[in-house]
Write a protein that holds these residues in place. Structure first.
Motif, PDB file in Angstrom:
ATOM      1  N   ILE A   3     -34.618 -38.187  22.633  1.00 48.23           N
ATOM      2  CA  ILE A   3     -35.148 -36.858  22.929  1.00 48.23           C
ATOM      3  C   ILE A   3     -33.959 -35.945  23.117  1.00 48.23           C
ATOM      4  O   ILE A   3     -33.125 -36.176  23.996  1.00 48.23           O
ATOM      5  CB  ILE A   3     -36.011 -36.856  24.201  1.00 48.23           C
ATOM      6  CG1 ILE A   3     -37.136 -37.874  24.077  1.00 48.23           C
ATOM      7  CG2 ILE A   3     -36.575 -35.477  24.470  1.00 48.23           C
ATOM      8  CD1 ILE A   3     -37.859 -38.103  25.359  1.00 48.23           C
ATOM      9  N   TYR A  11     -34.753 -27.608  27.346  1.00 49.39           N
ATOM     10  CA  TYR A  11     -35.246 -27.972  26.023  1.00 49.39           C
ATOM     11  C   TYR A  11     -34.559 -27.189  24.910  1.00 49.39           C
ATOM     12  O   TYR A  11     -35.185 -26.661  24.027  1.00 49.39           O
ATOM     13  CB  TYR A  11     -36.763 -27.791  25.965  1.00 49.39           C
ATOM     14  CG  TYR A  11     -37.521 -28.946  26.587  1.00 49.39           C
ATOM     15  CD1 TYR A  11     -37.491 -30.204  26.005  1.00 49.39           C
ATOM     16  CD2 TYR A  11     -38.253 -28.774  27.748  1.00 49.39           C
ATOM     17  CE1 TYR A  11     -38.180 -31.271  26.566  1.00 49.39           C
ATOM     18  CE2 TYR A  11     -38.949 -29.833  28.320  1.00 49.39           C
ATOM     19  CZ  TYR A  11     -38.903 -31.079  27.720  1.00 49.39           C
ATOM     20  OH  TYR A  11     -39.584 -32.121  28.279  1.00 49.39           O
ATOM     21  N   TYR A 114     -48.071 -28.092  21.622  1.00 51.43           N
ATOM     22  CA  TYR A 114     -48.046 -29.062  22.712  1.00 51.43           C
ATOM     23  C   TYR A 114     -48.855 -30.313  22.356  1.00 51.43           C
ATOM     24  O   TYR A 114     -49.312 -31.027  23.242  1.00 51.43           O
ATOM     25  CB  TYR A 114     -48.590 -28.417  23.987  1.00 51.43           C
ATOM     26  CG  TYR A 114     -47.848 -27.161  24.374  1.00 51.43           C
ATOM     27  CD1 TYR A 114     -46.547 -27.222  24.860  1.00 51.43           C
ATOM     28  CD2 TYR A 114     -48.432 -25.897  24.230  1.00 51.43           C
ATOM     29  CE1 TYR A 114     -45.845 -26.071  25.198  1.00 51.43           C
ATOM     30  CE2 TYR A 114     -47.748 -24.752  24.560  1.00 51.43           C
ATOM     31  CZ  TYR A 114     -46.450 -24.836  25.041  1.00 51.43           C
ATOM     32  OH  TYR A 114     -45.758 -23.700  25.369  1.00 51.43           O
ATOM     33  N   GLY A 116     -48.121 -33.277  21.226  1.00 45.16           N
ATOM     34  CA  GLY A 116     -47.618 -34.542  21.745  1.00 45.16           C
ATOM     35  C   GLY A 116     -47.534 -35.663  20.737  1.00 45.16           C
ATOM     36  O   GLY A 116     -47.050 -36.749  21.054  1.00 45.16           O
ATOM     37  N   GLU A 118     -45.588 -36.192  18.475  1.00 47.11           N
ATOM     38  CA  GLU A 118     -44.210 -36.595  18.227  1.00 47.11           C
ATOM     39  C   GLU A 118     -43.757 -37.726  19.157  1.00 47.11           C
ATOM     40  O   GLU A 118     -42.756 -38.390  18.889  1.00 47.11           O
ATOM     41  CB  GLU A 118     -43.267 -35.398  18.378  1.00 47.11           C
ATOM     42  CG  GLU A 118     -43.064 -34.882  19.803  1.00 47.11           C
ATOM     43  CD  GLU A 118     -44.181 -33.990  20.313  1.00 47.11           C
ATOM     44  OE1 GLU A 118     -44.126 -33.589  21.494  1.00 47.11           O
ATOM     45  OE2 GLU A 118     -45.104 -33.677  19.526  1.00 47.11           O
ATOM     46  N   ALA A 119     -44.474 -37.956  20.251  1.00 47.17           N
ATOM     47  CA  ALA A 119     -44.048 -38.960  21.225  1.00 47.17           C
ATOM     48  C   ALA A 119     -44.942 -40.197  21.228  1.00 47.17           C
ATOM     49  O   ALA A 119     -44.896 -40.987  22.161  1.00 47.17           O
ATOM     50  CB  ALA A 119     -44.017 -38.353  22.624  1.00 47.17           C
ATOM     51  N   ILE A 144     -36.661 -36.624  18.662  1.00 48.18           N
ATOM     52  CA  ILE A 144     -37.438 -35.401  18.872  1.00 48.18           C
ATOM     53  C   ILE A 144     -36.484 -34.306  19.300  1.00 48.18           C
ATOM     54  O   ILE A 144     -35.681 -34.498  20.223  1.00 48.18           O
ATOM     55  CB  ILE A 144     -38.502 -35.573  19.972  1.00 48.18           C
ATOM     56  CG1 ILE A 144     -39.373 -36.796  19.724  1.00 48.18           C
ATOM     57  CG2 ILE A 144     -39.368 -34.318  20.071  1.00 48.18           C
ATOM     58  CD1 ILE A 144     -40.259 -37.136  20.916  1.00 48.18           C
ATOM     59  N   TYR A 146     -36.713 -30.760  20.903  1.00 47.83           N
ATOM     60  CA  TYR A 146     -37.554 -29.749  21.539  1.00 47.83           C
ATOM     61  C   TYR A 146     -36.766 -28.443  21.654  1.00 47.83           C
ATOM     62  O   TYR A 146     -35.640 -28.422  22.150  1.00 47.83           O
ATOM     63  CB  TYR A 146     -37.969 -30.204  22.942  1.00 47.83           C
ATOM     64  CG  TYR A 146     -39.034 -31.270  22.972  1.00 47.83           C
ATOM     65  CD1 TYR A 146     -38.729 -32.577  23.353  1.00 47.83           C
ATOM     66  CD2 TYR A 146     -40.340 -30.965  22.645  1.00 47.83           C
ATOM     67  CE1 TYR A 146     -39.710 -33.553  23.400  1.00 47.83           C
ATOM     68  CE2 TYR A 146     -41.327 -31.930  22.694  1.00 47.83           C
ATOM     69  CZ  TYR A 146     -41.018 -33.222  23.066  1.00 47.83           C
ATOM     70  OH  TYR A 146     -41.991 -34.180  23.112  1.00 47.83           O
ATOM     71  N   TYR A 216     -42.737 -30.310  28.905  1.00 47.33           N
ATOM     72  CA  TYR A 216     -42.478 -31.489  29.743  1.00 47.33           C
ATOM     73  C   TYR A 216     -43.779 -32.236  30.031  1.00 47.33           C
ATOM     74  O   TYR A 216     -43.862 -33.459  29.878  1.00 47.33           O
ATOM     75  CB  TYR A 216     -41.813 -31.009  31.030  1.00 47.33           C
ATOM     76  CG  TYR A 216     -41.753 -32.021  32.161  1.00 47.33           C
ATOM     77  CD1 TYR A 216     -40.983 -33.167  32.059  1.00 47.33           C
ATOM     78  CD2 TYR A 216     -42.447 -31.780  33.345  1.00 47.33           C
ATOM     79  CE1 TYR A 216     -40.916 -34.079  33.118  1.00 47.33           C
ATOM     80  CE2 TYR A 216     -42.388 -32.677  34.403  1.00 47.33           C
ATOM     81  CZ  TYR A 216     -41.623 -33.820  34.290  1.00 47.33           C
ATOM     82  OH  TYR A 216     -41.559 -34.712  35.331  1.00 47.33           O
ATOM     83  N   TYR A 219     -45.129 -33.959  26.848  1.00 46.14           N
ATOM     84  CA  TYR A 219     -44.404 -35.179  26.502  1.00 46.14           C
ATOM     85  C   TYR A 219     -44.866 -36.353  27.383  1.00 46.14           C
ATOM     86  O   TYR A 219     -45.158 -37.445  26.881  1.00 46.14           O
ATOM     87  CB  TYR A 219     -42.898 -34.978  26.652  1.00 46.14           C
ATOM     88  CG  TYR A 219     -42.126 -36.263  26.447  1.00 46.14           C
ATOM     89  CD1 TYR A 219     -41.886 -36.761  25.173  1.00 46.14           C
ATOM     90  CD2 TYR A 219     -41.667 -36.989  27.544  1.00 46.14           C
ATOM     91  CE1 TYR A 219     -41.216 -37.952  24.987  1.00 46.14           C
ATOM     92  CE2 TYR A 219     -40.997 -38.190  27.360  1.00 46.14           C
ATOM     93  CZ  TYR A 219     -40.768 -38.663  26.086  1.00 46.14           C
ATOM     94  OH  TYR A 219     -40.108 -39.850  25.905  1.00 46.14           O
TER      95      TYR A 219
END
Length: 375
Positions: A3, A11, A114, A116, A118-119, A144, A146, A216, A219
């Motif tokens: 990250i 970020y 938002y 998510g 990607e995680a 990732i 951000y 945050y 994620y």
């Protein structure tokens, strides 16, 4: 998965282009395939200008139809790409995952919502009216990046829906089929962060602090959800999205309070943790207060669902409801839940219904297998 943020721990606002280029070097990439929709082109342009790009792919479609995925896969192979750079929301990341699933190419994800996705190591593809999902380590982005600046232009309505989609990851993680105490801790912190960040973003859409707080939370939500597994909320929304082509984030935002009202009374420990994260007497009251503050969507009818589709949806959802769902699920109460979400009825009206005679006993342990007691 790395990250990437700046040295201050923020970020990396405004640093995405340089950071992506540096990450490609770390992975030894020399032929990047960029995936970004035409709508995201302006955000992707600075990144495209500084990376060794061999292909810029712009065909991004919600719910990732299999034919769209196949065209992207063939394009990747023809270009000789050795790394994928996705710039966009959940649909963009989802397409990158579809390519990675069959090619094994690493993904460098640059989120602009938002969502998510990607995680997580979860992929989804839609064929006809059926959306299928699966889990594979190949689709988890290797890195990732951000950049809060990339979310400053996100339309207010989409900000709300996308943020509540992230909130749905937290809520579903509280009773997912593989949930453990760590998942619940991450999800609770995600709820706290999203409940603080989303009103800030709604009040000041370009404010970096609010965006970073929400990123945050999103994620943490995604990590908790990926570990705990897909609960009833996501089973419902995936069926509705694939069957009726409903917008992803708005569907999640609309269905969420109904699922929370349905499950929370029969999951007291999870409910207490969520209530504390919302700083509210109950989790449901906390979510509803936040939704009122954000003017969140309330009725699936606004997005094209009709009453005639509910029967088919119920038949498709029932077989895939996790066995550990806190509230026993029947055709009757699931129909009532979907109808309430369709018309925007008070979610509490579904929760107030008595358990049907002959329904399965709720699994109050929520299927947790752990060497430590639940907090």
């Amino acid at each position: 998965m790395a990250i990437v943020h700046n040295s201050d721990g923020d970020y990396a606002a405004g640093d995405s282009a340089a950071t992506v280029a540096a990450e490609i070097e770390v992975f030894g990439g020399s032929k990047a395939m960029s995936i970004a929709s035409e709508r995201e082109a302006e955000l992707a342009d600075p990144i495209a200008a500084v990376i060794p790009m061999v292909l810029r792919h712009e065909e991004v479609v919600m719910h990732v139809p299999v034919e769209v995925a196949e065209r992207a896969r063939q394009a990747a192979l023809a270009s000789g790409a050795d790394i994928i750079v996705s710039v966009g929301g959940g649909s963009t990341t989802g397409l990158a995952k579809a390519v990675a699933l069959t090619t094994g190419l690493p993904i460098l994800a640059v989120p602009t919502t938002y969502a998510g996705s990607e995680a997580t190591n979860v992929w989804g593809l839609t064929e006809g009216e059926t959306k299928s999902t699966g889990v594979d380590t190949k689709v988890l982005p290797a890195s990732i990046v951000y950049d809060a600046n990339l979310l400053r232009s996100l339309p207010g309505e989409l900000t709300v829906a996308s943020g509540l989609n992230a909130m749905a990851h937290c809520v579903d993680a509280m009773w997912g089929p593989r949930v453990d105490p760590i998942d619940q801790a991450l999800a609770a912190e995600g709820i706290r962060a999203l409940a603080a960040g989303l009103p800030a973003v709604a009040a000041d859409p370009s404010g970096i602090d609010g965006i970073e707080q929400t990123l945050y939370g999103a994620y943490l939500a995604a990590v908790a959800f990926a570990s705990a597994g897909s609960g009833i909320h996501h089973k419902i929304c995936h069926v509705l999205g694939g069957m009726f082509n409903l917008p992803h984030a708005q569907t999640h935002a609309t269905v969420l309070p109904h699922v929370l009202a349905f499950n929370a009374p029969l999951a007291p420990r999870a409910e207490a943790r969520m209530a504390a994260a919302f700083h509210a007497p109950t989790a449901f009251e906390g979510l509803q207060a936040l939704r009122a503050q954000l003017d969140a969507p309330t009725a699936l009818a606004e997005y094209g669902l009709t009453a005639t589709g509910i029967t088919d949806a119920v038949e498709a959802i029932l077989p895939i409801v996790p066995g550990n769902n806190p509230h026993p699920v029947t055709a009757e109460n699931l129909t009532a839940l979907l109808h309430a979400a369709l018309i925007g009825a008070d979610p509490a009206t579904v929760a107030d219904k008595p358990l049907e005679e002959g329904a399965l006993t709720p699994n109050r342990g929520h299927g947790v297998v752990s060497v430590m007691p639940l907090p």
